[in-house]
Design a protein around this motif. Structure first.
Motif, mmCIF file in Angstrom:
data_model
loop_
_atom_site.group_PDB
_atom_site.id
_atom_site.type_symbol
_atom_site.label_atom_id
_atom_site.label_comp_id
_atom_site.label_asym_id
_atom_site.label_seq_id
_atom_site.Cartn_x
_atom_site.Cartn_y
_atom_site.Cartn_z
ATOM 1 N N ALA A 1 0.846 -1.197 0.000
ATOM 2 C CA ALA A 1 0.000 0.000 0.000
ATOM 3 C C ALA A 1 0.877 1.241 0.000
ATOM 4 C CB ALA A 1 -0.927 -0.011 1.215
ATOM 5 N N ASP B 1 0.634 4.147 -1.114
ATOM 6 C CA ASP B 1 0.007 5.463 -0.937
ATOM 7 C C ASP B 1 -0.598 5.637 0.455
ATOM 8 O OD1 ASP B 1 0.580 6.090 -3.630
ATOM 9 O OD2 ASP B 1 -1.178 4.964 -4.274
ATOM 10 N N ALA B 2 -0.470 4.645 1.322
ATOM 11 C CA ALA B 2 -1.050 4.716 2.673
ATOM 12 C C ALA B 2 -0.019 5.223 3.675
ATOM 13 C CB ALA B 2 -1.561 3.350 3.096
ATOM 14 N N ARG B 3 -0.519 5.930 4.693
ATOM 15 C CA ARG B 3 0.325 6.365 5.806
ATOM 16 C C ARG B 3 0.394 5.302 6.891
ATOM 17 N NH1 ARG B 3 -2.072 9.506 8.447
ATOM 18 N NH2 ARG B 3 -4.041 9.813 7.330
ATOM 19 N N VAL C 1 -1.637 1.328 8.159
ATOM 20 C CA VAL C 1 -2.547 0.222 7.823
ATOM 21 C C VAL C 1 -2.703 -0.650 9.056
ATOM 22 C CG1 VAL C 1 -2.969 -1.778 6.347
ATOM 23 C CG2 VAL C 1 -1.790 0.224 5.414
ATOM 24 N N ILE D 1 -7.245 1.348 6.072
ATOM 25 C CA ILE D 1 -6.253 2.217 5.449
ATOM 26 C C ILE D 1 -6.414 3.637 6.006
ATOM 27 C CG2 ILE D 1 -5.291 3.044 3.278
ATOM 28 C CD1 ILE D 1 -5.257 0.006 3.479
ATOM 29 N N ASP D 2 -5.374 4.161 6.618
ATOM 30 C CA ASP D 2 -5.341 5.546 7.105
ATOM 31 C C ASP D 2 -6.558 5.901 7.971
ATOM 32 O OD1 ASP D 2 -2.966 5.883 5.768
ATOM 33 O OD2 ASP D 2 -3.881 6.798 3.992
ATOM 34 N N TYR E 1 -5.169 3.152 -2.516
ATOM 35 C CA TYR E 1 -3.989 3.033 -1.651
ATOM 36 C C TYR E 1 -2.769 2.447 -2.355
ATOM 37 C CZ TYR E 1 -5.597 -1.830 -1.202
ATOM 38 O OH TYR E 1 -6.008 -3.112 -1.455
#
Length: 598
Positions: free
Chosen positions: A27, A29-31, A33, A69-70, A212
């Motif tokens: 992922a 693009d995720a900060r 998880v 996610i986030d 993500y």
């Protein structure tokens, strides 16, 4: 060029022991998880290099989970091995070793023995219903079944090409163990099992990757289904290679058919996939890899793939049998007999030749063996992509269709049947989905607009008669309901031809090469092959309504005629209308007594 980054993790949830599972999600693009478990636990995953999130947790087989996610989005595992419900529901941890195989010594069948029967699991009633149908297919002479795609799709009705969770077998067809039981039962009967896989796109409903993991897709390149998958990234490549290996090693499928690889703008990925499969499969196993490829890239068939679906052969035969020249059949409108002759002698009709749009298509294929081409009279596309799903037995003269069937089953190419062919099924095979809301509306209208290029549907009002893909009645109309009294004559023709193929042709096929194909008249030709043991195979075919002159040599020891009296007329130098004669002058292998016509 693909990155040299080493793939550090296996996608998805994998059992470590009876109580623990390792979860891995790419992922980038995720900060942050987390794994969300059904008991309410939220387990933060550790961020790793290159966009990976990983955790090992107490979580036995059968546990339901999602990824958060986030702290804003809950999604199923894109590498889910099973779903609790549909594509929007939670994923399930699966024990890949739970099923006890009954035929673990099965090693598959050599490719030249393939007689393939394509089927849709859903319209047949699920995995168990297909399993119950296997003995009748063995009795017919089929040696392999090919299942249309099984990747979890939205709803309960779909061709399978809208799958969004490639690792999860469709739950509405049964549990993963039932799919394994179907494959196990097939192996016990001597049947190989192939799976159609879709690696060129994800379906439109339930694909959350863009939210993500945008790196799964290329924004600079599009396919008919949206942004192209970015196979330049090692994480993406590994996702699909792991999927192929799961089906072949864990489920013990005997091969894969890769859908529409012309939409994969990275031949290097295909070569790598084939190489990895060949490396992973034990040397004693027979694993089949087939392609669908509009580009007719003959070069791929020498790089780890066994064969390609020969759409050219089908299209030429369809035009000769029906006279239809709409849409893509327009490429075969002017010289269908010459194009069929090229297929029989060289593989593809288009080997760099210009299509109807003036564009060169294909690569030279005459150096490849006949077994590199899968020939068919019908398949899911060629029936289901008709507005009303009519089958060929409703479009062509019966005698002509039977003559073409002899060519299909007794030529050295690998024959493929579509479910219902062998009983002259009257039920259509329609395009069906179970989308909802705006997507359902878009699919319905898009489907109808596709037929604007056909003369019969040039008027918008006529297109409104095309069945709604989302209606349950469209799916129900496609379910086979054979009537034995009407089907037996066709089934007996298939059975007798396949007996001949198994007895006389298959032992001789390795090493076969084409000797050429002569056009006798429009709709009529004479093709010859030198089989691997030195035998000479000749097929004289007339799909036209008038007799044609033919060169009659000395009568060979083995022949098959359709219809009756064809051989008598052939000896007098004439091939009757809608007829075919198969002549085999055997080499060293055992043959039928002299003069016998099976």
């Amino acid at each position: 060029m693909p990155s040299s980054t080493v793939q550090p993790w296996t996608h998805g949830a994998r059992l470590v022991d009876a109580e623990h599972t390792r979860f891995a999600l790419w992922a980038p693009d995720a900060r942050c998880v987390s794994v969300e478990l059904a008991d309410g636990q939220s387990l933060p995953m550790r961020a790793q290099a290159d966009g990976w999130f990983v955790i090992q947790a107490r979580c036995p087989a059968g546990s339901a989970y999602r990824f958060a996610i986030d702290d804003r989005l809950q999604v199923p595992d894109p590498a889910s091995r099973a779903q609790l419900g549909d594509v929007h529901g939670p994923s399930l941890v699966v024990d890949p070793d739970a099923y006890q195989w009954q035929h673990p010594q099965w090693r598959g069948r050599p490719w030249h023995e393939a007689v393939i029967y394509e089927l849709h699991v859903g319209v047949m009633g699920g995995y168990q219903a297909v399993q119950h149908a296997l003995p009748a297919l063995v009795e017919l002479g089929v040696s392999a079944i090919e299942l249309m795609p099984l990747a979890e799709f939205p709803g309960e009705r779909n061709w399978g090409y809208d799958g969004v969770l490639p690792f999860a077998p469709e739950a509405s067809y049964g549990a993963p163990e039932q799919l394994k039981a179907l494959i196990d039962a097939a192996h016990g009967l001597g049947l190989a099992v192939l799976l159609d896989v879709v690696y060129n796109h994800f379906g439109p409903d339930g694909n959350d990757l863009q939210q993500y993991a945008k790196g799964f897709f290329r924004q600079d390149l599009h396919t008919p289904w949206g942004a192209a998958i970015d196979f330049r990234r090692p994480q993406v490549r590994e996702f699909f290679i792991e999927n192929a290996l799961m089906w072949l090693l864990e489920y013990r499928f005997d091969g894969l058919r890769l859908d529409a690889v012309h939409a994969i703008d990275d031949p290097d990925f295909l070569q790598q996939l084939a190489q990895r499969v060949r490396q992973a499969a034990p040397p004693e196993r027979h694993v089949w890899l087939n392609l669908e490829n509009e580009f007719n890239q003959a070069s791929l068939l020498q790089q780890g793939f066994d064969a390609q679906w020969n759409d050219d052969g089908h299209n030429a035969l369809h035009v000769l049998l029906t006279g239809e020249t709409d849409a893509y059949y327009a490429d075969f409108a002017e010289q269908p007999t010459a194009q069929l002759a090229r297929c029989l002698s060289q593989g593809f009709a288009f080997q760099g030749h210009a299509n109807r749009h003036g564009k060169a298509r294909g690569e030279p294929s005459g150096h490849l063996p006949p077994s590199a081409f899968v020939l068919f009279l019908q398949n899911h596309d060629q029936i289901g992509n008709r507005a009303f799903g009519e089958r060929l037995n409703q479009l062509a003269p019966t005698q002509a269709l039977h003559a073409a069937t002899v060519l299909l089953l007794l030529s050295p190419m690998i024959p493929l049947l579509f479910m219902g062919d062998e009983v002259a099924a009257q039920e259509p095979f329609l395009f069906f989905t179970s989308h909802r809301g705006q997507l359902a509306d878009a699919v319905r209208e898009g489907r109808r607009n596709e037929f604007a290029a056909f003369r019969a549907f040039a008027d918008a009002e006529q297109r409104q008669r095309i069945p709604d893909p989302n209606a349950a009645s469209t799916f129900q109309a496609s379910r086979p309901r054979p009537q034995p009294s009407q089907a037996e004559a066709t089934r007996e023709l298939y059975r007798s031809l396949l007996q001949i193929r198994h007895r006389e042709l298959i032992p001789r096929l390795p090493g076969t090469r084409a000797l050429g194909c002569q056009v006798l008249a429009e709709g009529a030709l004479s093709a010859s092959w030198r089989l691997g043991d030195g035998s000479l195979l000749r097929i004289d075919l007339n799909l036209g309504p008038h007799p044609v002159p033919v060169s009659a040599d000395a009568a060979p020891p083995l022949c098959f005629e359709y219809p009756a009296q064809t051989f008598k007329h052939w000896c007098l130098g004439q091939l009757p209308a809608f007829s075919v004669l198969v002549l085999l002058t055997p080499g060293p292998s055992p043959t039928a007594p002299d003069g016998e016509c099976p």
